[in-house]
Design a protein around this motif. Structure first.
Motif, short mmCIF file in Angstrom:
data_model
loop_
_atom_site.label_atom_id
_atom_site.label_comp_id
_atom_site.label_asym_id
_atom_site.label_seq_id
_atom_site.Cartn_x
_atom_site.Cartn_y
_atom_site.Cartn_z
N GLY A 194 60.92 -14.36 84.78
CA GLY A 194 61.64 -13.73 83.81
C GLY A 194 62.14 -14.74 82.61
O GLY A 194 62.58 -14.02 81.64
N ALA A 195 62.32 -16.00 82.83
CA ALA A 195 62.60 -16.77 81.67
C ALA A 195 61.46 -17.10 80.64
O ALA A 195 60.33 -17.40 81.05
CB ALA A 195 62.97 -18.29 82.36
N ALA A 196 61.93 -17.12 79.50
CA ALA A 196 60.93 -17.20 78.37
C ALA A 196 60.87 -18.56 78.01
O ALA A 196 61.61 -19.54 78.40
CB ALA A 196 61.51 -16.83 77.06
N PRO A 197 59.60 -18.83 77.70
CA PRO A 197 59.40 -20.64 77.61
C PRO A 197 60.24 -21.24 76.99
O PRO A 197 60.46 -22.46 77.39
CB PRO A 197 57.97 -20.42 76.89
N PRO A 198 60.83 -20.81 75.69
CA PRO A 198 61.90 -21.56 75.24
C PRO A 198 63.19 -22.08 76.01
O PRO A 198 63.97 -23.05 75.57
CB PRO A 198 62.28 -20.86 73.80
N ALA A 199 63.01 -21.12 76.93
CA ALA A 199 64.41 -21.64 77.86
C ALA A 199 63.94 -22.28 79.05
O ALA A 199 65.08 -22.57 79.98
CB ALA A 199 64.89 -20.25 78.05
N TRP A 200 62.76 -22.80 79.18
CA TRP A 200 62.30 -23.57 80.45
C TRP A 200 62.93 -24.91 80.42
O TRP A 200 62.78 -25.78 79.21
CB TRP A 200 61.05 -23.93 80.69
N PRO A 201 64.01 -25.46 81.20
CA PRO A 201 64.48 -26.75 81.04
C PRO A 201 63.63 -27.85 81.61
O PRO A 201 62.83 -27.54 82.36
CB PRO A 201 66.00 -26.72 81.83
N VAL A 202 63.56 -29.03 81.04
CA VAL A 202 62.81 -30.07 81.78
C VAL A 202 63.50 -30.50 82.81
O VAL A 202 64.84 -30.71 83.01
CB VAL A 202 62.60 -31.04 80.76
N VAL A 203 62.63 -30.96 84.14
CA VAL A 203 63.23 -31.55 85.06
C VAL A 203 62.18 -32.86 85.63
O VAL A 203 61.21 -33.05 85.13
CB VAL A 203 63.00 -30.48 86.52
N PHE A 204 62.94 -33.56 86.23
CA PHE A 204 62.47 -35.01 86.45
C PHE A 204 62.61 -35.06 88.05
O PHE A 204 63.52 -34.64 88.78
CB PHE A 204 63.19 -36.21 85.96
N LYS A 205 61.42 -35.24 88.66
CA LYS A 205 61.48 -35.71 90.18
C LYS A 205 60.74 -36.75 90.40
O LYS A 205 59.57 -37.26 90.22
CB LYS A 205 60.22 -34.38 90.59
#
Length: 258
Positions: A206-217
C-alpha cells in the motif's frame, strides 16, 4: 534530538603530558569528525564488540590523529597491537533533509548527461511495482554507473536479473531480517557495493513509490534503513546530512559518477 555517532580508528597510541596522542583516522563522513570538547565513551573492536568504557575528551582532531585527555587512554597504549575504535555520540539539530532530486544529486556527483532509453512500463510490470520517479529520472538522464567507485547503480536492462539475485540472497538470510521488516514487505534493489552489499527500496503493501525508504543490507547480517528515497538518501550520504555506519566513510571524499 537525533544522535550522530563519533568514531576514531586507532592505529597507534602514545602518552603525552596532557593525555594521549592517537594516530589513525576518523570514522564516517568528514562532517562527522569529532570536535574539541566532545567525548569518546567506549572502545570496541573490529567485531563491533564493546571492550571497555572510557572517558576521553577530544582536544584536537585531524584526518590522521586525535588528541584526548581524561581516563582510559592507557588501555589504548597497552593494546595498540589490536584493531580498536574509540566511539561516542553527539546530538544534532533536527532539520528536514534537502530533497535535491535527480538534477541535484547529479550536481553533487559532477555527473554528465548520458541519456538511456528504458522500457519502464515493461520493467515495472515484471517487478509488479511502479518505480519511484526520481530514480527513473536520474537513471534515464545520467545512466547507470558507480557512485564514488563504490556504490554501483544497476543498469535498467539488468535490473530483473539483479533483483532475482537479491531475492535469493535475502531468502537465505531471512533470519537476519530486522524488526522493522514487517510481513508483506519486500526489497526492490537498485544497486550494490563493490563488496556485495545490497541497496534498494523497502516496499511495504500500500505504500506509494515516493514513500519507499532506501535500505542497506551488508553481505553479513546487518541492515540499515534510511528516512528517504533514492536521490535524497544518496545526496544526504554524499554531503554528510545522513550518516551510515558503513557507507559514510566511503562516500566522504571527492565525488564521481563513472
Amino acid at each position: 534530538m537525533p544522535i550522530e555517532r563519533l568514531g576514531f580508528s586507532v592505529a597507534a597510541a602514545r602518552a603525552t603530558p596532557d593525555g594521549w596522542h592517537l594516530t589513525g583516522e576518523p570514522e564516517y563522513h568528514p562532517r562527522h569528525r569529532p570536535r574539541p570538547g566532545e567525548r569518546f565513551d567506549r572502545v570496541r573492536n573490529d567485531g563491533d564488540r564493546e571492550l571497555r568504557e572510557v572517558d576521553l575528551v577530544v582536544t584536537e582532531c585531524s584526518a590522521g590523529h586525535v588528541l584526548v585527555t581524561g581516563a582510559g587512554g592507557d588501555f589504548l597504549v597497552r593494546h595498540q597491537d589490536r584493531y580498536l575504535v574509540v566511539t561516542g555520540e553527539r546530538t544534532v539539530p533536527s532539520v528536514p533533509l534537502p530533497q535535491p532530486g535527480a538534477a541535484g544529486l547529479a550536481a553533487i556527483l559532477g555527473a554528465e548527461p548520458e541519456p538511456v532509453e528504458v522500457d519502464w512500463p515493461s520493467l515495472e510490470q515484471a517487478l509488479r511495482a511502479e518505480l519511484p520517479a526520481d530514480y527513473k529520472e536520474f537513471v534515464g538522464t545520467f545512466g547507470a554507473a558507480s557512485i564514488d567507485d563504490h556504490v554501483s547503480v544497476c543498469e535498467p536492462g539488468r535490473l530483473l536479473e539483479h533483483h532475482a539475485w537479491v531475492r535469493e540472497c535475502l531468502a537465505i538470510d531471512e533470519d537476519d531480517r530486522p524488526d522493522w521488516f514487517a510481513p508483506g514487505d519486500r526489497v526492490i534493489s537498485w544497486g550494490s557495493t563493490e563488496n556485495g552489499d545490497i541497496l534498494g527500496w523497502l516496499v511495504s503493501p500500500g505504500a506509494a513509490p515516493p514513500a519507499w525508504p532506501v535500505v542497506f543490507k551488508e553481505e553479513g547480517p546487518l541492515w540499515q534503513r534510511f528516512p528517504a528515497g533514492f536521490t535524497t538518501t544518496m545526496a544526504g550520504l554524499l554531503t554528510g546530512d545522513l550518516q551510515s555506519w558503513y557507507l559514510s566513510s566511503r562516500l566522504g571524499g571527492d565525488h564521481s559518477y563513472r
